[in-house]
Write a protein that holds these residues in place. Structure first.
Motif, mmCIF file in Angstrom:
data_model
loop_
_atom_site.group_PDB
_atom_site.id
_atom_site.type_symbol
_atom_site.label_atom_id
_atom_site.label_comp_id
_atom_site.label_asym_id
_atom_site.label_seq_id
_atom_site.Cartn_x
_atom_site.Cartn_y
_atom_site.Cartn_z
ATOM 1 N N ILE A 182 41.807 28.022 39.083
ATOM 2 C CA ILE A 182 41.622 28.519 40.461
ATOM 3 C C ILE A 182 42.939 28.852 41.127
ATOM 4 N N ILE A 183 43.167 29.949 41.480
ATOM 5 C CA ILE A 183 44.580 29.895 42.122
ATOM 6 C C ILE A 183 44.391 30.138 43.511
ATOM 7 N N ASP A 184 44.902 29.341 44.266
ATOM 8 C CA ASP A 184 44.696 29.457 45.924
ATOM 9 C C ASP A 184 45.954 30.417 46.308
ATOM 10 N N VAL A 185 45.679 31.451 46.736
ATOM 11 C CA VAL A 185 46.667 32.444 47.380
ATOM 12 C C VAL A 185 46.211 32.686 48.840
ATOM 13 N N THR A 186 45.606 31.585 49.639
ATOM 14 C CA THR A 186 45.376 31.870 50.744
ATOM 15 C C THR A 186 46.598 31.963 51.722
ATOM 16 N N LYS A 187 47.622 31.217 51.470
ATOM 17 C CA LYS A 187 48.851 31.346 52.302
ATOM 18 C C LYS A 187 49.369 32.780 52.718
ATOM 19 N N MET A 246 40.592 33.719 42.048
ATOM 20 C CA MET A 246 41.764 33.868 42.754
ATOM 21 C C MET A 246 41.068 33.698 44.153
ATOM 22 N N LEU A 247 41.542 32.386 44.888
ATOM 23 C CA LEU A 247 40.913 32.059 46.180
ATOM 24 C C LEU A 247 41.586 32.797 47.224
ATOM 25 N N VAL A 248 41.102 33.412 48.050
ATOM 26 C CA VAL A 248 41.607 34.223 49.162
ATOM 27 C C VAL A 248 40.890 33.645 50.429
ATOM 28 N N LYS A 249 41.610 34.066 51.710
ATOM 29 C CA LYS A 249 41.225 33.496 52.949
ATOM 30 C C LYS A 249 40.489 34.555 53.803
ATOM 31 N N GLY A 299 43.000 43.225 48.443
ATOM 32 C CA GLY A 299 44.386 43.523 47.747
ATOM 33 C C GLY A 299 44.487 42.793 46.449
ATOM 34 N N VAL A 300 43.763 41.528 46.363
ATOM 35 C CA VAL A 300 43.733 40.838 44.949
ATOM 36 C C VAL A 300 42.839 41.742 43.950
ATOM 37 N N ARG A 309 42.586 44.878 39.105
ATOM 38 C CA ARG A 309 42.660 46.197 38.538
ATOM 39 C C ARG A 309 43.631 46.689 37.809
ATOM 40 N N LEU A 310 44.912 46.695 38.596
ATOM 41 C CA LEU A 310 46.045 47.254 38.120
ATOM 42 C C LEU A 310 46.765 46.537 37.013
ATOM 43 N N SER A 311 46.705 45.102 37.064
ATOM 44 C CA SER A 311 47.433 44.427 35.967
ATOM 45 C C SER A 311 46.347 44.079 34.782
ATOM 46 N N LYS A 312 45.185 44.692 34.848
ATOM 47 C CA LYS A 312 44.437 44.244 33.660
ATOM 48 C C LYS A 312 44.546 43.009 32.931
#
Length: 134
Positions: free
Chosen positions: A53-58, A86-89, A96-97, A102-105
């Motif tokens: 789990i990657i927290d990218v809420t910042k 990916m944990l988003v807020k 965006g994530v 999709r782009l980074s595949k």
């Protein structure tokens, strides 16, 4: 839950197979941050499969091009990571994530979530599905 600090934030081991990474940096995530995470992952899981789990809420956090390349192409990371949440807020950040995914595949299944419990439930299902195919 075990906690492991690194220069870009903190890592927590949740259960037997989940590594939760919380970034606290004000600017881009760098390749040095990712190398620290890889070293801690090796400590926690060795050569065993895991989910993250990657927290990218910042706010105002990005990832350098060099770091993107490292995390998407590293053979050990891609070999042992089963799935990534990916944990988003908010919905804007989720959009965006989703576009980034999709782009980074990524080589392993990756999905964005607003709620951590839903992310954990999804990771558990993905881990079980992966293990049933081995």
């Amino acid at each position: 839950m075990s906690v492991y600090p690194f220069s870009g934030g903190v890592i927590e081991k949740s259960g037997d197979f989940i590594m939760r990474v919380t970034f606290t940096v004000e600017n881009d995530i760098t390749i040095d941050h990712l190398k620290e995470i890889k070293a801690i992952r090796e400590q926690l899981f060795g050569n065993n499969y895991y989910c993250s789990i990657i927290d990218v809420t910042k706010d105002f956090m990005g990832i350098s091009e060099e770091a993107k390349e490292y995390v998407t192409k590293h053979p050990v990371i891609n070999k042992f990571r089963v799935a990534e949440a990916m944990l988003v807020k908010n919905l804007g950040q989720k959009l965006g994530v989703d576009i980034y995914i999709r782009l980074s595949k990524p080589t392993r299944v990756t999905k964005a979530f607003l709620k951590e419990e839903k992310a954990k439930k999804w990771l558990k299902a993905e881990f079980e599905k992966f293990n049933s195919k081995k």
